[in-house]
Design an enzyme around this catalytic site. Structure first.
Site, PDB file in Angstrom:
ATOM      1  N   LYS A  60       1.269  -0.902   0.091  1.00 36.33           N
ATOM      2  CA  LYS A  60       0.228  -0.055   0.279  1.00 36.33           C
ATOM      3  C   LYS A  60       0.874   1.148   0.205  1.00 36.33           C
ATOM      4  CE  LYS A  60      -2.940  -1.663   3.569  1.00 36.33           C
ATOM      5  NZ  LYS A  60      -3.910  -1.512   3.938  1.00 36.33           N
ATOM      6  N   HIS A 100      16.380  -1.711  -0.763  1.00 37.30           N
ATOM      7  CA  HIS A 100      15.970   0.091  -1.918  1.00 37.30           C
ATOM      8  C   HIS A 100      16.850   0.540  -1.041  1.00 37.30           C
ATOM      9  CE1 HIS A 100      14.582  -0.325   2.389  1.00 37.30           C
ATOM     10  NE2 HIS A 100      14.855   1.318   2.667  1.00 37.30           N
ATOM     11  N   TYR A 101      18.033   0.677  -0.538  1.00 41.12           N
ATOM     12  CA  TYR A 101      19.131   1.961   0.051  1.00 41.12           C
ATOM     13  C   TYR A 101      19.290   1.734  -1.500  1.00 41.12           C
ATOM     14  CZ  TYR A 101      18.324   4.031   4.375  1.00 41.12           C
ATOM     15  OH  TYR A 101      17.550   4.907   4.899  1.00 41.12           O
ATOM     16  N   ASP A 131      18.960  -6.312   9.842  1.00 44.18           N
ATOM     17  CA  ASP A 131      17.800  -5.286   9.796  1.00 44.18           C
ATOM     18  C   ASP A 131      18.047  -4.568   8.396  1.00 44.18           C
ATOM     19  OD1 ASP A 131      15.191  -5.352   9.280  1.00 44.18           O
ATOM     20  OD2 ASP A 131      15.301  -3.244  10.220  1.00 44.18           O
ATOM     21  N   HIS A 146      21.726  -2.766   4.198  1.00 41.57           N
ATOM     22  CA  HIS A 146      21.926  -1.550   3.221  1.00 41.57           C
ATOM     23  C   HIS A 146      22.875  -1.177   3.719  1.00 41.57           C
ATOM     24  CE1 HIS A 146      17.756  -1.983   3.232  1.00 41.57           C
ATOM     25  NE2 HIS A 146      17.384  -1.687   4.187  1.00 41.57           N
ATOM     26  N   ARG A 180      18.217   9.690  10.215  1.00 43.15           N
ATOM     27  CA  ARG A 180      18.859   9.660   9.069  1.00 43.15           C
ATOM     28  C   ARG A 180      19.794   9.045   7.801  1.00 43.15           C
ATOM     29  NH1 ARG A 180      24.162  13.935  11.609  1.00 43.15           N
ATOM     30  NH2 ARG A 180      22.565  15.313  11.551  1.00 43.15           N
TER      31      ARG A 180
END
Lengths: 597, 518
Positions: free
Chosen positions: B44, B204-205, B261, B266, B368
């Site tokens: 979503k 996605h980083y 995580d 990342h 950040r």
């Protein structure tokens, strides 16, 4: 980011700063204030005096480091010392605590500053305002006197009137300006006399003695007069108005001759009456904030020095332009031309600072030694590496701008260049083959002074394969804008945000107006202060001057002998296109005339 | 430079297959994107908005359709309602947004089914075929579901809903296992049904604008590459912080912890991009080869080079923030780290001895993500002689702020304007907001587009994944076996002080906590 709110004047900074690095270097805050006696001074905040000559003192503040100051090295005869005489005894103690500074009053000293040519333009626009600014900022010693000297008959009151009227200095809007001005004007006097009359200078000497009142007398003469009377004035001042017990210094401004011979003759003549030590040849470009910062950038940042050579730098451009012509005052200019007026001094000095090897220290002699080395490594300029231009009249929006030769003070057939571009080379290990391009002109489309460093292309550029465009052209560029609107920026290639992969050039920016709220002092303030303190870093030594002239003299002679005709360019234009061809010859593209400047 | 950003701008061999170019009009192709787990949060909040943004920007092929797949019974209409209700994308304020939205929603459909039912997927296949209308069919499955059902879905989708004549690709998101073994097991299972080529592991980083720009900065500017080594770089810091905790959704997190995580994926991916050698080309395989080399040159992380922390409750201004273990979905005795700092080293010629410090945490004082490069001191600093201060501390620093408020700045020492000679640090600045008025696309847009285009540069290859896990697995096991208790830090604080001691051990000072930082 830290902000600096109080005034900082070199002369006193040693007494105001203190260390507050007790919090482990984080959250560094510092306080500078002129009310220092009330400041808590940590025991370790000591001031050191060394007996070394010619070095200056500094306070450094690093935001995440400690604050420390080192006062300097005062040479025997500097007024700085006298100035400190209010703070400490004249006996040269090597080290003393700040507290010790207040209870002594030995031989007090005075400084008298005589502006010779007080009614002239430079005096009115630059020298008096700079002196007032220094006074306002508490940078002048306690006992000082300012004398105007010129031929016109004037009373002290008339001089004061003149000074106060033309004082449009950066201080204007500060508090107490009017009071300070009154106090300042009380210290200003006038003496009328001929520039070649020893008698008139003896009269001045008497008046000065009166004001000095038996204190140690230091005298600074600022020669704001045409070059043909330099020697006369120096002779008279030196013979009849030198200090008996302190120092006597003379500040002279360009022109220092018009070629090697006349410059050498001038130096020789000056040296009949003065020691090299006493001569302060001013190049006011060296007093500009960003020129001062050039060495800071290079030598206090790791990231620039590795790039500072032929290996990474493709070319360097030194650009000066004015957006007005001689405007009826071309008489002096016509005798010299833009090459002598701007290139041989201002731009060449900046070049030398830019290109010099790391000096042994920041002392004046060390820096000037390195600058001379650069100048002596340079090839004398060749005629084919120079383009000259002269502006012609141009009508735009109903306004007609006059040509250079329309100026009534300029001969109709004058071939004097009002524009010049030149390619210079430094034949040393660091710079072999790197073109240093200079460009200077009057009556151009804008007013600016800047240094542009264009870097080489990226070897084996990965992104070339994907784009097919010649991104080798989009090299990095470091721009140091000296004026107006001081800034430093580095052009980098960057990805345009978005889904595609497009590159463009963006700037990593440091815009002074945004970063530093304080006004930037005028170059003359810095230089006057340096002269008072005996700091010679920003003044030209005679061997520098000789070396500078020997680079330009042959080409200047050739231009004149061959009566080379300048390329004409319209008033307010970007200058003659010849400059582009000169650049193209060395595979350079002017950075200031690109589309994305 | 290149023209408008579009799917065509990202060239790749596959493009010719998936898009109908005017010069090769033989077969029209279609693209169907099936979002498995369509009713979930990620779908979503991220996937549907990203798809819409791509559609709005004309980046999707002409014939495309989107299928939502989940267990809940929904009609197409209900799905469309759900999508339009939650579409808060960057496009919102542009013109024609509503028209475009309607057209977009017409291409969205829903199919309800179990995640492990081959039958349900066969039904989906029939629906897809119908819509494809005999055209060349390309199918992209986005698995937005918990990891324990990855393999079931992949099996069903692969066996029953693969494209017969075009490509079939599957996008999976972390977690990719929780250690070397489980990750290898997952890879092995996926590979029973898919080839490596079909698996798109998203991080996605890697789709973030400034991470993308990292390579541009390095490789298209002369001024950075000469500095990019142990000769000039003193240390590199990779910093991630969130200003909120698990907030009642700690169930998944507690099983993984911050290291798995954030760090292992990342931050490590960014590190690899940062530190890699110049690749032969910008092609995906060349870049991924270089990244793997970095990972394989690294020392596995040691327990003594890691600090773990966990946030505790904190009251401030009358408001009480819950501790991690106050989260009802988290066991009361949980030792799962919500904060970690680590020092890593790359034992190759370029980086030998340079500490790469990572720091990641939840419930800290800011939100950040940034990369900080601290340079060495100036050798024989001239100004030091005159000042006596330790100018060595004031080194240059390059900061790439990935989020929020994208920026690049370089801290330089500068003379404070004025009559004295004082130095301070100023920034050479590039604030994206000021330079680029356009909004920056969400990372998911870029990644979806890349998956459609078959551009694998920003996806993780299985050998990368293996190498990443082998760096962290021994440490993770050690932490769990020894039941290392995390250092507790108050919610909203700057994290445990242990991070400073870890940095101090390698003579590093965190750039983000230095006091001058804004």
């Amino acid at each position: 980011m830290a902000s600096f709110s109080s005034t900082h004047c070199r002369s006193y900074s040693h007494s105001y700063s203190y260390s507050s690095s007790t919090n482990g270097g984080q959250n560094q805050r510092f306080a500078f204030s002129s009310s220092f006696p009330r400041l808590p001074v940590p025991a370790k905040a000591k001031v050191f005096l060394q007996s070394q000559r010619n070095s200056h003192q500094n306070a450094v503040l690093m935001q995440d480091g400690a604050v420390a100051t080192k006062a300097n090295p005062v040479e025997k005869e500097t007024p700085l010392k006298k100035l400190k005489d209010e703070l400490l005894s004249a006996t040269s103690s090597d080290e003393w605590d700040e507290k010790a500074g207040f209870d002594i009053n030995g031989n007090e000293s005075t400084v008298s500053i005589t502006v010779v040519g007080a009614s002239g333009d430079l005096a009115k626009k630059k020298i008096f305002p700079a002196l007032f600014a220094l006074y306002y900022e508490d940078c002048l010693p306690k006992h000082f006197t300012i004398y105007g000297y010129a031929r016109s008959k004037m009373t002290d009151a008339e001089l004061r009137n003149m000074v106060s009227k033309t004082l449009t200095c950066r201080i204007d809007k500060r508090e107490n300006c009017v009071e300070k001005m009154d106090q300042f004007l009380k210290r200003c006097f006038y003496h009328s006399g001929q520039y070649d009359s020893e008698e008139n200078f003896s009269q001045l000497d008497k008046k000065l003695k009166e004001h000095e009142d038996g204190r140690v007398s230091n005298r600074l003469f600022y020669l704001s007069i045409p070059p043909n009377i330099f020697i006369d004035a120096v002779k008279c001042a030196s013979l009849s108005a030198s200090s008996g017990n302190g120092w006597t210094r003379v500040i002279v401004e360009k022109p220092f001759g018009r070629d090697s011979e006349s410059s050498a003759a001038l130096t020789k003549a000056l040296k009949q009456y003065l020691d090299e030590d006493q001569i302060f040849r001013i190049d006011h470009y060296l007093g500009k904030e960003l020129v001062e910062n050039l060495s800071v950038l290079r030598f206090s940042n790791l990231i620039f020095e590795p790039l500072w050579s032929r290996q990474y730098i493709r070319n360097v451009q030194l650009i000066f332009s004015e957006d007005f012509g001689t405007e009826g005052r071309g008489g002096y200019f016509d005798h010299y031309g833009i090459i002598r007026d701007i290139m041989q001094n201002h731009l060449l000095q900046i070049l030398a600072l830019f290109a010099m090897e790391t000096p042994v220290s920041l002392d004046a002699e060390d820096i000037r030694n390195e600058k001379v080395k650069v100048l002596r490594s340079m090839r004398p300029l060749q005629l084919e590496d120079v383009v000259i231009g002269q502006y012609k009249s141009h009508t735009k929006g109903g306004v007609t701008y006059p040509a250079y030769t329309d100026d009534k003070t300029v001969p109709k057939d004058s071939l004097t260049p009002t524009f010049a571009a030149a390619a210079l080379f430094i034949d040393n290990a660091r710079w072999d083959g790197v073109p240093f391009l200079m460009k200077a002109g009057k009556a151009l489309h804008n007013k600016r002074a800047e240094i542009r460093v264009q870097f080489r292309h990226v070897p084996g550029h990965l992104y070339n394969r994907n784009f097919g465009t010649d991104i080798d052209r989009a090299t990095n560029e470091l721009v140091i804008r000296v004026q107006p609107d001081e800034a430093i920026y580095l052009k980098i290639n960057n990805k345009v945000p978005g889904l595609g992969m497009r590159l463009d050039r963006s700037n990593l920016n440091l815009h002074y107006a945004a970063r530093y709220s304080k006004e930037i002092p005028d170059a003359y303030e810095r230089l006057l202060l340096d002269a008072i303190e005996g700091e010679r870093r920003l003044f030209i030594r005679s061997d520098e001057l000789d070396a500078a002239w020997s680079l330009f003299t042959p080409v200047l002679k050739e231009l004149e002998e061959k009566k080379i005709i300048p390329e004409y360019y319209p008033y307010g234009s970007r200058g003659p296109v010849g400059a582009h061809y000169l650049a193209a010859k060395y595979n350079v593209r002017w950075g200031d005339l690109g589309v994305d400047q």
